[in-house]
Design an enzyme around this catalytic site. Sequence first.
Site, PDB file in Angstrom:
ATOM      1  CG  HIS A 472      -1.773   1.194   1.386  1.00 55.78           C
ATOM      2  ND1 HIS A 472      -3.111   1.186   1.059  1.00 55.78           N
ATOM      3  CD2 HIS A 472      -1.507   2.458   1.825  1.00 55.78           C
ATOM      4  CE1 HIS A 472      -3.621   2.395   1.275  1.00 55.78           C
ATOM      5  NE2 HIS A 472      -2.667   3.179   1.748  1.00 55.78           N
ATOM      6  CD  GLU A 473       1.606   3.620   3.667  1.00 59.49           C
ATOM      7  OE1 GLU A 473       1.802   4.686   3.052  1.00 59.49           O
ATOM      8  OE2 GLU A 473       0.566   3.407   4.314  1.00 59.49           O
ATOM      9  CG  HIS A 476       0.347   6.339  -0.747  1.00 60.81           C
ATOM     10  ND1 HIS A 476      -0.691   7.014  -1.353  1.00 60.81           N
ATOM     11  CD2 HIS A 476      -0.174   5.780   0.381  1.00 60.81           C
ATOM     12  CE1 HIS A 476      -1.797   6.860  -0.621  1.00 60.81           C
ATOM     13  NE2 HIS A 476      -1.508   6.117   0.428  1.00 60.81           N
ATOM     14  CG  HIS A 479       0.317   8.691  -7.294  1.00 65.67           C
ATOM     15  ND1 HIS A 479      -0.826   9.067  -6.627  1.00 65.67           N
ATOM     16  CD2 HIS A 479       0.153   9.166  -8.562  1.00 65.67           C
ATOM     17  CE1 HIS A 479      -1.639   9.718  -7.456  1.00 65.67           C
ATOM     18  NE2 HIS A 479      -1.059   9.798  -8.621  1.00 65.67           N
TER      19      HIS A 479
END
Length: 689
Positions: A472-473, A476, A479
Site C-alpha cells: 500500500h505505502e 503511494h 505515484h
Amino acid sequence: MNISVDNPLLDFSGLPLFDAIEPDHVAPAVDALLKEANTALETVTAHDFPSDWTAISRELDVATERLSRAWGAVGHLNSVADTPELRAAYNEALPRVTEFWTRLGSDERLFTKYRSMDLTRLNAEQAQAHRNAMRSFVLGGAELQGEARERFAWLQERQAELGQKFSENALDATDAFSLVVPAEDMAGVPPDVLQATSAAALADGQTGHKLTLKMPCYLPVMQFAHNSGLREKLYRVYVTRASDQAPEDARRFDNAAIMAELLALRHEEAQLLGHRHYADVSLVPKMAESPEQVVSFLRDLGHKARPYAEQDLIDLRAFAATELGLDDPQAWDWPYIGEKLKEARYAFSEQEVKPYFTAPKVLAGLFQIVETLFEVAIRRDAAPVWNPGVEFYRIERNTSTGLQLVGQFYLDPAARTGKRGGAWMDDVRARWLRPDTGALQTPVAHLVCNFAEGVNGKPPLLTHDDVITLFHEFGHGLHHMLTQVNERDVSGISGVEWDAVELPSQFMENFCWEWDVLKHMTAHVDTGEPLPRALFDKMLAAKNYQSGLQTLRQVEFSLFDMLLHSQIPPADSGEAILALQQQVRDEIAVLQPPAYSRTPHTFSHIFAGGYSAGYYSYKWAEVLSADAYAAFEEAAEAGGHSTLDVATGRRYRAAILEAGGSRPAMESFKAFRGREPGIDALLRHQGMA
C-alpha cells in the site's frame, strides 16, 4: 541566497543530512529560511514585478521549497525519532512556520499577481497548478479583510498547535503503558512475539514478558492469548488511551478538550469563508461534490455490507458458544474468537503463514513486481539516515542513453519507542524542472511502517497484513516517484484530489492475493521453502473473512467523521462527540463496544492527520482502485497469464502514475479505463457481490 551551511538544515546540495540534524539547528534554520521566503514574497509582490508564472516561481517557489524541505525534515524526525529536545524545538518553531504559510496563502498582492497572469502563456501543467492556486487562495482567506483576515490567520496557527498536541498525546499515551506478565499468562501467543516480549523484559532487567500497546505486540496478544483477563486488561487500556477513562496517571493526555476546540475552530474557519460548515470546505478540492453525496455513498455501502456483517456476527457467536464455551462474548474476546474461527474454518492461522514472509524476501518480491510492471530497476543506494535500520534505494529507467535516475526512497520498516504508530508515505522533495537552474530535480520519498523487528539474529517476519501495508505505502511512493510532470505543484501526489490519492496505494494491495506473484515473495525463515500452494489456497478462501464487519467498521468511521464536521453548531465537548459516535454506531454497527471505549481520542487521521471530513476517501478510492485492477484481471483472462501484464501496466503508469496531479483524477481514470468507475469490482473483490 548566501546562507551559511554550517547548519545541516540549510544544506540543499543533495539529500537531507538526517544523521547530522540536531534540535539546536531547528530555530536558526527556520529563522533564516523564513527571512529568505519573506524577502522573496516582498520581491514578487512589488508593483513593478511581472505577473509571470516563471518569474514568480524562480523567486518565490525556490525560496518556499527550501523552507518546505527543511521543515519537512524536522517534521519527519519528529514523527520517527521523537525526543523531548526535538519536540520542544519543533513546537517552538511551528507557530512561525504556520504563520508564514497562512500569510502566503492569503496574500492579496500575490493573489492579484496570479489573477492578472496571461493564462494563454501557461502550458497544461502550469494551467492546472494555476487553477489549484486560485482555489487555494480563496480557501486560504485571500478574499478576507480586516479583523476577519487576522482571525483567520490565528485560526490556522491554533489548529496547527492543537493538531500537534493531539498527536503528541496519542503517542505519549501509547508509550506510557507497559506491563510485565509471567510466561503462563502468555499461553497461545506466537513464538516470535514471545521471544520479542521476553527480550524486552530482559532489557529492562526483568523476567517474564513485557507488553506494550504498539501494534506488533498488542494485536497478536488480542488475537491469540488464551487468557481472557489479560486481553481485557490490554483492551481497556488501549481503547481508553488519551481519554478521561485512562488509568489515572495517564489522564493528563486526555484529548477531549483538544477535539472540541478543533471542531469549533474549523467551523469558525468555514463560516469566515462563507460555507455552511467545515465539511463543505474540506470537499472543495476533492472529487466528491458535497457532504450529502458522501453520506449517501457511505450509507449505500453500509446497506450493501450489512447482511454480510450480520452473518459474520451470527457465525462468530455460534462458534464462540459451541467451541469456546463463550455464551456472552465481550469486546476483548472478538479478535480471539475471530482468529479461532478462521483457524477452524480455513484450517490455517496467520501465524502459520508468517514464517514464510521474511522482510528481505518480501521486499525483493515487491521490487520484482514493480520492475516488471512499470519497466524500471530498483537498487540499494546510500544516504545519511536517522536510524541504523533505515534503508535507502534508487529507481532507474532504461533509456536510449543508458540508465536514468527516476526517484529515490527511504524505507523505515520497524516499530520503536519515539516513533509514531501506523504506516505512511511522505515526500522529501518533488520532481521539478527547477526555474532557478533549469535542472530536473528528481523526486524522493519516505516509506514508513511499524513492523516487528527480527529476533535471535533472524530476519523480521511479516504477517500477510504487514505485506499488504508495505505494498500500500509503496503504491503511494510510486505515484510520487514515477511522475513525469515537471511542474512541482502538480507532480506526483501534489495536486491530486485527496479522495483519489489512495487509488495507487490500494491498487498495489491486490497483488498480495495473486499466487503467481506471491510465490516469489516467500521463503520459510528456517527452511527457505516457499509458501505451499495449499496454504495459499486457504488464505485465499479466507480473504473475505469478516469483510462485512470490516466494511461496516470503515463506513462507521467515515460517516462519524463527515457528520462530525457537518454539525451546526459543532460538538462542543467530549461527551457531545461521543454522543454523535453512538448515534452513528446505532445506525451502522452490528457490534457495540463498552461504554468506556474512547476511540475518537486517538483518531489521529481526522484530528491531526489531514483527513478531517475526508476519512471517506479510503472507501471512495477503493471503488477506483478495484475497478483499475479489474483491467489487469481482464488482460490476464484474455491472455491466459498472470495479472503482471506489462502492456496494461504501461497504460496504467502513463494514465495514472505519470500524470500525477496534472489533471483531475476522473480524467486520469477515464484515460486508463475509457469510462467512469463502477462499484461492481469492489463488491466482487470483497465477496459481497
